[in-house]
Design an enzyme around this catalytic site. Structure first.
Site, short mmCIF file in Angstrom:
data_model
loop_
_atom_site.label_atom_id
_atom_site.label_comp_id
_atom_site.label_asym_id
_atom_site.label_seq_id
_atom_site.Cartn_x
_atom_site.Cartn_y
_atom_site.Cartn_z
N HIS A 71 5.36 2.96 2.92
CA HIS A 71 5.99 4.19 3.38
C HIS A 71 7.47 3.90 3.66
O HIS A 71 7.83 2.81 4.11
CB HIS A 71 5.32 4.69 4.66
CG HIS A 71 3.90 5.12 4.46
ND1 HIS A 71 3.56 6.32 3.89
CD2 HIS A 71 2.73 4.50 4.76
CE1 HIS A 71 2.25 6.43 3.85
NE2 HIS A 71 1.72 5.35 4.37
N CYS A 101 0.93 5.22 -0.92
CA CYS A 101 -0.25 4.99 -0.09
C CYS A 101 -1.48 5.68 -0.69
O CYS A 101 -1.96 5.26 -1.73
CB CYS A 101 0.02 5.42 1.34
SG CYS A 101 -1.12 4.70 2.55
#
Length: 607
Positions: free
Chosen positions: A532, A413
């Site tokens: 994630h 991310c």
């Protein structure tokens, strides 16, 4: 699970019990998750709830249908007292707050605190935004230099304002929180809702603005359990002091006290429980510390604990960057920049005995690969500020040197964004964290670490992407699952750095056919993704973090099953068994759900 029937009007009302604490980090989140799993294991339909949570770790959650969410949004607008202005909710303008409902009204997922997502898993439910109707995410300053807080309402970032202004509004939000509690009971058909409090339940200076501790207990007319942290010392003062700060009515509704995080066996606390029981008049449950549980933690305290070795001088089970030579395990460095977010991405890796994991901030390793096998850049809530920190601290140069030597670099991310060529913030998403030029103009772009040929543009909050994902690692086709939760868009710019297209490939292919992430370099050793949870699978950790499996034949050899020994007991079931062994059984919890018996006043006898 999805599709559960809605509660009928004739159904028995939903009961609630709250888990409150004497302090922050008392262990409320884990205790609430354990209680949820104890009840669920005994067939109770249970759901978690935290009216207001402050955390920078978030997870995706289902958004309710329009007819049930719109009244809640309207109630929040009335609290804020502002009309939808259409301006950027992350603008950092001179005004102290700005209201901005998301344009993606039909988005199926929003975000809630990680703790409530974990508790939903403990209940065997899909997370829903009603489980955490107000999520406060710290970070950033306005033009006046005041610290700002982003408020996520039912999964969507709606408002950003200073902590001072937000504190004035939290009291009137109680009605919306109670409505969310009611909506959660209907959506999940729960018989029991386990509430989690925040911080200490006896912050007397904040009592008038409380919407998550005893104020909510009174509104719901439910009982509560007090959690104290013996690991910090002063547990008698914590418990007795809590009683002294409360009214008789509030303390009467307390169903019991948990003495949490005892190091060693419960017998070492004797005769503490009987002393406490006499002093406060409540049953005492001693819960010894459960080692190697490694469940996600919602606040930054877990990261700071992992970094404590940097000041103490030695790690608990390793001596420094050369430790992998002694233990013959690949050493993985996690760079803990100041605004690290969603750190629970690393929990599966920390639970994997095949790897040596080191969290570092101030201590940069003296030598890169092969002394260090892999470096992970986790998520960030302020990407540009953490990117500046990477350059200023010297970490960026070490990461570049490590990659050039053939070591693995993985960005997740925000870490993925930082590994690119640039990170641009044209919409002032991070406001004052852009750099100023000498001529007085503002430069909205910061140079990245420069290891991936991508350029990232940060987007306003209403453009945030929140969605679960399933796909396959490339080229192995190994199935993985996780979620996206980000405000940035990254684009490939192969012409911007000296590289060849054949050295660049996508990291993932989602089930919908879309390619995501990137693998880059002559050895394909620099990797980045927005997903994630990509490290949940044992095989994925092996594939993403070990460049040469032949260096560890006893762990990853052809004759070894890469997942041998990886199937361990569900940590939530392990936690539930631990709580039951400490007296918090289903029968005990069921008795706690019953309202306290009212003492009947004796009538005087006339003579």
């Amino acid at each position: 699970m999805p599709g559960s029937p809605r509660r009928s009007k004739q159904a028995r009302p939903c009961s609630s019990i709250a888990v409150l604490g004497t302090m922050s980090d008392a262990g409320k989140s884990i205790m609430a998750a354990g209680i949820c799993r104890v009840l669920s294991n005994h067939g109770v339909r249970v759901a978690p709830f935290k009216g207001q949570n402050m955390s920078n770790n978030a997870a995706p959650a289902l958004i309710p249908e329009r007819d049930r969410r719109e009244p809640l949004y309207k109630a929040f607008e009335q609290v804020i007292g502002k009309k939808k202005a259409g301006n950027n909710s992350m603008s950092g303008s001179g005004s102290s707050s700005s209201l901005n409902a998301s344009k993606s009204e039909e988005q199926g997922y929003g975000e809630i605190g990680t703790a409530q997502a974990l508790q939903a898993e403990a209940c065997r439910l899909v997370p829903r935004v009603e489980m955490n109707p107000l999520l406060l995410k710290s970070g950033g300053k306005n033009e006046k230099g005041e610290y700002m807080c982003s408020v996520v309402v039912l999964g969507k970032q709606i408002v950003r304002e200073t902590y001072g202004d937000l504190g004035k509004r939290t009291g009137p939000m109680k009605e919306m929180i109670i409505q969310s509690h009611r909506a959660l009971a209907q959506a999940t058909d729960a018989n029991v809702i386990v509430l989690e409090g925040a911080g200490s339940c006896t912050e007397l200076n904040l009592a008038s603005r409380d919407v998550v501790n005893l104020s909510l207990v009174r509104a719901l007319k439910c009982r509560w359990i007090l959690v104290a942290n013996i690991d910090c010392g002063g547990v008698f003062a914590q418990i007795v002091g809590t009683k002294a700060c409360l009214s008789k009515e509030d303390w009467d509704s307390c169903a019991g006290v948990i003495v949490n995080k005892l190091r060693g066996e419960a017998k070492y606390f004797e005769p503490g429980p009987s002393i406490l029981e006499k002093m406060v008049g409540k049953p005492i449950f001693v819960v010894p510390y459960l080692y190697n549980l490694n469940l996600p933690e919602e606040d930054g305290l877990g990261i700071e604990r992992r970094l404590a070795w940097e000041t103490s001088g030695a790690m608990a089970n390793q001596t420094g960057p050369n430790a992998n030579k002694d233990c013959k395990k690949p050493t993985v460095i996690v760079v803990a920049y100041p605004h690290t977010a969603i750190a629970d991405d690393l929990c599966p890796l920390e639970n994997d005995p095949r790897f040596e994991v080191q969290w570092r901030r101030r201590r940069i390793p003296s030598r890169p690969y092969p002394d260090v096998t892999a470096v992970i850049l986790p998520g960030s809530r302020l990407t540009q500020l953490d990117l500046k920190w990477l350059h200023d601290s010297g970490w960026a140069k070490f990461i570049q040197k490590h990659a050039a030597a053939g070591g693995i670099v993985l960005g997740i991310c925000g870490g993925y964004q930082m590994l690119g060529w640039t990170v641009d913030d044209p919409h002032n998403v991070e406001s004052s964290h852009t750099s100023d030029n000498k001529d007085g103009t503002t430069n909205t772009s910061r140079p990245g670490v420069g290891l991936l040929p991508i350029e990232t543009t940060l987007k306003p909050a209403e453009c945030k992407i929140v969605r679960p994902q399933k796909g396959k690692l490339l080229p192995s086709k190994l199935a993985v699952s996780g979620f996206e939760l980000h405000c940035g868009i990254s684009k490939i710019v192969l012409g911007s750095i000296p590289t060849k297209p054949k050295h660049t490939a996508p990291l993932l292919e989602f089930d919908n056919g879309r390619h995501e992430g990137m693998v880059h370099g002559l050895n394909k050793n620099v990797k980045g993704t927005y997903m994630h949870g990509i490290l949940r699978q044992a095989k994925a950790r092996e594939e993403l973090l070990v460049p040469r499996k032949e260096d560890y034949p006893h762990l990853f050899g052809d004759k070894q099953s890469s997942t041998e020994g990886m199937k361990v007991e569900d940590p939530l079931d392990r936690l539930a068994k631990h709580l039951e062994s400490c007296g918090l059984t289903n029968e005990t919890l069921q008795s706690m759900l019953q309202p306290p018996k009212e003492k009947t006043k004796s009538t005087p006898v006339e003579v």
